[in-house]
Design a protein around this motif. Structure first.
Motif, PDB file in Angstrom:
ATOM      1  N   ALA B 293       6.720   6.010  -6.774  1.00 28.55           N
ATOM      2  CA  ALA B 293       6.244   5.449  -8.040  1.00 28.55           C
ATOM      3  C   ALA B 293       7.239   4.425  -8.601  1.00 28.55           C
ATOM      4  N   GLU B 294       8.553   4.740  -8.489  1.00 29.78           N
ATOM      5  CA  GLU B 294       9.580   3.816  -9.004  1.00 29.78           C
ATOM      6  C   GLU B 294       9.643   2.526  -8.193  1.00 29.78           C
ATOM      7  N   MET B 295       9.275   2.632  -6.916  1.00 25.54           N
ATOM      8  CA  MET B 295       9.358   1.467  -6.024  1.00 25.54           C
ATOM      9  C   MET B 295       8.016   0.766  -5.866  1.00 25.54           C
ATOM     10  N   ALA B 296       7.002   1.285  -6.536  1.00 23.87           N
ATOM     11  CA  ALA B 296       5.642   0.766  -6.341  1.00 23.87           C
ATOM     12  C   ALA B 296       5.589  -0.734  -6.611  1.00 23.87           C
ATOM     13  N   GLY B 297       4.872  -1.458  -5.740  1.00 21.59           N
ATOM     14  CA  GLY B 297       4.709  -2.891  -5.936  1.00 21.59           C
ATOM     15  C   GLY B 297       5.673  -3.733  -5.121  1.00 21.59           C
ATOM     16  N   ALA B 298       6.693  -3.090  -4.514  1.00 21.37           N
ATOM     17  CA  ALA B 298       7.634  -3.869  -3.687  1.00 21.37           C
ATOM     18  C   ALA B 298       6.927  -4.297  -2.406  1.00 21.37           C
ATOM     19  N   PRO B 299       6.923  -5.616  -2.124  1.00 22.85           N
ATOM     20  CA  PRO B 299       6.173  -6.099  -0.956  1.00 22.85           C
ATOM     21  C   PRO B 299       6.867  -5.792   0.369  1.00 22.85           C
ATOM     22  N   VAL B 300       6.062  -5.628   1.421  1.00 21.61           N
ATOM     23  CA  VAL B 300       6.599  -5.426   2.767  1.00 21.61           C
ATOM     24  C   VAL B 300       5.905  -6.397   3.724  1.00 21.61           C
ATOM     25  N   ASP B 301       6.589  -6.713   4.824  1.00 22.64           N
ATOM     26  CA  ASP B 301       6.021  -7.598   5.846  1.00 22.64           C
ATOM     27  C   ASP B 301       5.426  -6.817   7.008  1.00 22.64           C
ATOM     28  N   GLN B 302       6.054  -5.675   7.304  1.00 19.76           N
ATOM     29  CA  GLN B 302       5.624  -4.876   8.461  1.00 19.76           C
ATOM     30  C   GLN B 302       5.599  -3.403   8.078  1.00 19.76           C
ATOM     31  N   VAL B 303       4.658  -2.680   8.677  1.00 25.63           N
ATOM     32  CA  VAL B 303       4.605  -1.222   8.519  1.00 25.63           C
ATOM     33  C   VAL B 303       4.739  -0.623   9.903  1.00 25.63           C
ATOM     34  N   TYR B 304       5.621   0.370  10.039  1.00 24.10           N
ATOM     35  CA  TYR B 304       5.835   0.991  11.345  1.00 24.10           C
ATOM     36  C   TYR B 304       5.659   2.504  11.233  1.00 24.10           C
ATOM     37  N   ARG B 317      -2.273  11.970  12.184  1.00 25.54           N
ATOM     38  CA  ARG B 317      -3.443  12.469  11.427  1.00 25.54           C
ATOM     39  C   ARG B 317      -3.321  12.116   9.944  1.00 25.54           C
ATOM     40  N   ALA B 318      -2.129  12.322   9.372  1.00 31.11           N
ATOM     41  CA  ALA B 318      -1.943  12.041   7.939  1.00 31.11           C
ATOM     42  C   ALA B 318      -2.172  10.553   7.657  1.00 31.11           C
ATOM     43  N   ALA B 319      -1.619   9.704   8.535  1.00 29.37           N
ATOM     44  CA  ALA B 319      -1.783   8.261   8.327  1.00 29.37           C
ATOM     45  C   ALA B 319      -3.244   7.853   8.488  1.00 29.37           C
ATOM     46  N   ALA B 320      -3.904   8.409   9.515  1.00 27.60           N
ATOM     47  CA  ALA B 320      -5.303   8.037   9.777  1.00 27.60           C
ATOM     48  C   ALA B 320      -6.222   8.478   8.645  1.00 27.60           C
ATOM     49  N   LYS B 321      -5.876   9.598   8.024  1.00 37.14           N
ATOM     50  CA  LYS B 321      -6.678  10.080   6.894  1.00 37.14           C
ATOM     51  C   LYS B 321      -6.676   9.054   5.749  1.00 37.14           C
ATOM     52  N   VAL B 322      -5.521   8.423   5.565  1.00 40.22           N
ATOM     53  CA  VAL B 322      -5.401   7.394   4.523  1.00 40.22           C
ATOM     54  C   VAL B 322      -6.118   6.107   4.948  1.00 40.22           C
ATOM     55  N   LEU B 323      -6.052   5.816   6.252  1.00 44.28           N
ATOM     56  CA  LEU B 323      -6.556   4.528   6.740  1.00 44.28           C
ATOM     57  C   LEU B 323      -8.056   4.509   7.008  1.00 44.28           C
ATOM     58  N   GLU B 324      -8.647   5.657   7.190  1.00 42.18           N
ATOM     59  CA  GLU B 324     -10.033   5.715   7.658  1.00 42.18           C
ATOM     60  C   GLU B 324     -10.967   4.856   6.795  1.00 42.18           C
ATOM     61  N   GLY B 325     -11.659   3.938   7.472  1.00 43.70           N
ATOM     62  CA  GLY B 325     -12.628   3.091   6.772  1.00 43.70           C
ATOM     63  C   GLY B 325     -12.006   1.966   5.965  1.00 43.70           C
ATOM     64  N   ARG B 326     -10.693   1.741   6.138  1.00 42.33           N
ATOM     65  CA  ARG B 326     -10.033   0.700   5.350  1.00 42.33           C
ATOM     66  C   ARG B 326      -9.291  -0.276   6.259  1.00 42.33           C
ATOM     67  N   ARG B 327      -8.908  -1.412   5.695  1.00 46.97           N
ATOM     68  CA  ARG B 327      -8.193  -2.448   6.440  1.00 46.97           C
ATOM     69  C   ARG B 327      -6.823  -2.684   5.811  1.00 46.97           C
ATOM     70  N   ILE B 328      -5.853  -3.003   6.657  1.00 50.06           N
ATOM     71  CA  ILE B 328      -4.529  -3.324   6.107  1.00 50.06           C
ATOM     72  C   ILE B 328      -4.584  -4.685   5.420  1.00 50.06           C
ATOM     73  N   ALA B 329      -3.645  -4.911   4.504  1.00 51.50           N
ATOM     74  CA  ALA B 329      -3.595  -6.177   3.747  1.00 51.50           C
ATOM     75  C   ALA B 329      -3.340  -7.347   4.690  1.00 51.50           C
ATOM     76  N   ASP B 330      -3.892  -8.511   4.337  1.00 55.46           N
ATOM     77  CA  ASP B 330      -3.719  -9.716   5.164  1.00 55.46           C
ATOM     78  C   ASP B 330      -2.255 -10.132   5.305  1.00 55.46           C
ATOM     79  N   THR B 331      -1.450  -9.750   4.320  1.00 57.37           N
ATOM     80  CA  THR B 331      -0.044 -10.181   4.314  1.00 57.37           C
ATOM     81  C   THR B 331       0.846  -9.285   5.173  1.00 57.37           C
ATOM     82  N   VAL B 332       0.250  -8.250   5.753  1.00 55.60           N
ATOM     83  CA  VAL B 332       1.045  -7.232   6.455  1.00 55.60           C
ATOM     84  C   VAL B 332       0.632  -7.162   7.916  1.00 55.60           C
ATOM     85  N   ARG B 333       1.611  -6.873   8.785  1.00 54.53           N
ATOM     86  CA  ARG B 333       1.304  -6.471  10.154  1.00 54.53           C
ATOM     87  C   ARG B 333       1.738  -5.015  10.305  1.00 54.53           C
ATOM     88  N   ALA B 334       1.005  -4.247  11.080  1.00 54.29           N
ATOM     89  CA  ALA B 334       1.277  -2.807  11.166  1.00 54.29           C
ATOM     90  C   ALA B 334       1.271  -2.359  12.611  1.00 54.29           C
TER      91      ALA B 334
END
Lengths: 174, 432
Positions: B293-304, B317-334
């Motif tokens: 919450a304190e760091m919320a909004g800080a931009p990232v370039d890559q997610v690993y 499984r935990a990550a896929a549960k969050v990702l299901e049916g959604r797309r990563i941001a255009d500004t990010v590579r993952a």
């Protein structure tokens, strides 16, 4: 035994990790001497320039928890490739410290107030250390100033250094 | 006075005390990978000592850079491969069968309660999750381990960490260990074994316990240890079923390593996680931790998402549960790197790989690669990575890059938003 005397490199920071001492991208080298140009390349320390500041240095003085992080023995190897056989600090990470003695190198712990006193007296000045192995003493000298400090070593650590490392010691004994 | 787990393991493995407080112990397993082992192999050859103490107790894998990225890494693999063949090391995991060592070896059942294990890798502390004493060592210690099956350690002082309370939904073992490191510091457990206990650990599965123990070294700890219990036995049962008449008998045998009620600890820390929220690191040391919450909004370039910390099936499984049916941001590579072939295949079967790819993730083969800036996702200068790995050191994932350590759920949510953010799995126990 190796030589444990020479000019001092002052690294005035705690928690210097082994990624800073030798970045992982150089761990693809299997020859130890090839690590030489990369020592402390990623050190995060204001004003530090490895190319300039490592010249002719033989002893490192630093603060707490030196060598934390990765187990890579490439950190002591990179120091040795640059002629640095001694690191003096307030404290060390366990694996780094063991790696130094296993290679027949010295990782010497001194109390925080003594390390602080050495930084205050000598940092920023051309300083030399002379090590008296038998007397367990380090003498720091710069200009006319001189300070001698005592260090402790366990018999086991001392045996490793005198045997030139852990491999021959262990193979003859176990 | 009674003994801690580590003290009991040392007592049953003691070979010599060459000096006061120094213990030479017998090793049950020596693990090897292609970055730190070739130096040991070449040195043994140069000394005319090209021998191994017991090929059955040596396990080897190519995992850090795989498949090889250049001639140098190919040579490291070659040295390890030829050595394994020369010495009849059956458990050698080459390309295609290889995975991140601290995920692969537990999965193969190579670690048991009461074992002593070394490897030329600081995250060997991971295997303490099984009630073993497992420690990272340098190449020389590894070399002697290979040759003689012994290693020297100072007498293990133990720090007890009692994890109490109830974790809120969306809070994971990664958040627990990050908050603990933030509390005790990167040198808080130096020269100590961390014994993890308490109701939260008892309720954790083995994968969560491995995440916990994995980062003991980030507080300087020699090993993180969890006492063996029914969860440990259930995990190991496919490998030990022939050795015991039933699970109860295995448990009884393993529990001889449990700490005595009057064991001596150098310190005891009670770490209550009831109010714990998802955690993230903000600078270059693993103890520089804030709430997401304190760091919320800080931009990232890559997610690993991957590594020996968080590349197992429960993490995916935990990550896929969050990702299901959604797309990563255009500004990010993952990037997601399942830690082992078994994790990869299970993720395929469960449809997780499809979810990752639909979301826009690159799926790599199992490897350590990006975690230490060696391959498969190295960052450029000035770039920022949201990562489920274990180290945020300056330069770790690429020269001049910044790493924010976090859980897989937080990393997945961050990939979607392009900035650090809490995952929708998390419900704040104390909403503002």
């Amino acid at each position: 035994m190796k030589s444990f005397s020479g000019n001092v490199l002052f690294l005035d920071r705690s928690d210097i990790n082994t990624d800073e001492i030798i970045p992982a991208k150089y761990l693809t080298e299997v020859e130890r001497q090839k690590l030489k140009p990369y020592l402390l390349e990623d050190l995060k320390l204001a004003g530090f320039d490895p190319k300039r500041d490592l010249q002719e240095k033989r002893v490192v003085l630093s603060r707490a928890n030196f060598g934390c992080g990765s187990s890579r023995e490439h950190a002591p190897w990179a120091l040795e490739a640059n002629g640095i056989h001694v690191v003096v600090a307030e404290s060390f990470a366990r694996i780094f410290r063991q790696n130094m003695f296993n290679c027949g190198l010295l990782a010497l712990e001194l109390p925080a107030d003594i390390v602080d006193g050495l930084f205050t007296a000598f940092a920023g000045r051309a300083t030399r250390v002379d090590t008296d192995w038998q007397a367990r003493q380090l003498t720091f000298r710069s200009g006319g100033d001189q300070r001698t400090v005592h260090f402790d070593l366990s018999d086991f650590d001392s045996d490793l250094v005198e045997a030139g490392g852990w491999v021959e010691y262990a193979d003859s004994k176990y | 006075m009674g003994n801690t787990i580590a003290e009991k393991i040392f007592a049953t493995h003691l070979v010599d005390t060459p000096a006061s407080g120094v213990n030479v112990i017998r090793l049950d397993a020596v693990f090897c990978h292609e970055i730190t082992t070739p130096g040991a192999i070449l040195d043994l050859m140069a000394r005319g000592k090209d021998r191994v103490f017991d090929p059955a107790r040596i396990k080897a894998v190519i995992d850090h850079v795989t498949p090889a990225k250049d001639s140098k890494t190919a040579t490291q693999g070659l040295i390890l491969r030829q050595w394994a063949r020369r010495h009849n090391i059956i458990d050698f995991f080459d390309i295609g069968r290889n995975g991140v060592c601290h995920a692969l070896f537990p999965e193969k059942g190579f670690v048991r309660p009461g074992y002593t294990v070394i490897m030329g890798d600081s995250h060997t502390c991971t295997h303490g999750a099984f009630g073993a004493f497992a420690a990272g060592v340098g190449t020389t210690d590894l070399e002697v381990g290979i040759l003689k099956g012994v290693c020297a350690f100072r007498s293990p002082e133990t720090l007890k960490v009692e994890i109490t309370g109830t974790m809120a939904p969306g809070v994971f073992a990664k958040d627990v260990i990050l908050s603990l490191i933030g509390r005790i510091g990167v040198g808080g457990a130096t020269n100590k074994v961390i014994e993890f206990g308490g109701p939260v650990v008892a309720a954790m599965d083995m994968e969560a316990r491995m995440t916990l123990c994995n980062m003991a070294i980030e507080a300087g700890g020699t090993c993180g240890i969890c006492a063996p219990d029914a969860v440990t036995v259930d995990y190991l049962w496919p490998f030990i079923a022939a050795d015991y008449p039933n699970r109860e008998a295995a448990l009884a045998a393993y529990q001889r390593f449990n700490p005595d009620p009057d064991a001596h600890y150098v310190d005891t820390i009670v770490h209550d996680v009831s109010d714990l929220t998802p955690q993230v690191t903000f600078d270059y040391k693993p103890d520089q931790v804030k709430s997401v919450a304190e760091m919320a909004g800080a931009p990232v370039d890559q997610v690993y998402i991957g590594s020996c910390t968080n590349g197992r099936i429960s993490d995916l499984r935990a990550a896929a549960k969050v990702l299901e049916g959604r797309r990563i941001a255009d500004t990010v590579r993952a990037i997601v790197s399942p830690a082992t072939p078994q994790v990869y295949q299970e993720a395929l079967k469960e449809g997780l790989i499809e979810i990752f790819m639909d979301a826009g993730f690159c799926v790599t083969n199992p490897t350590c690669g990006a975690c230490l800036g060696m391959s498969n996702g190295v960052l450029a200068e000035g770039e920022v990575c949201a990562s489920t790995t274990n180290r945020n050191f300056y330069g770790r994932m690429g020269k001049g890059a910044l790493v924010h350590l976090m859980s897989p759920a937080t990393a997945a949510a961050t990939a979607i938003e392009g900035v650090i953010t809490n995952s929708p799995l998390f419900t704040d126990p104390q909403p503002a």
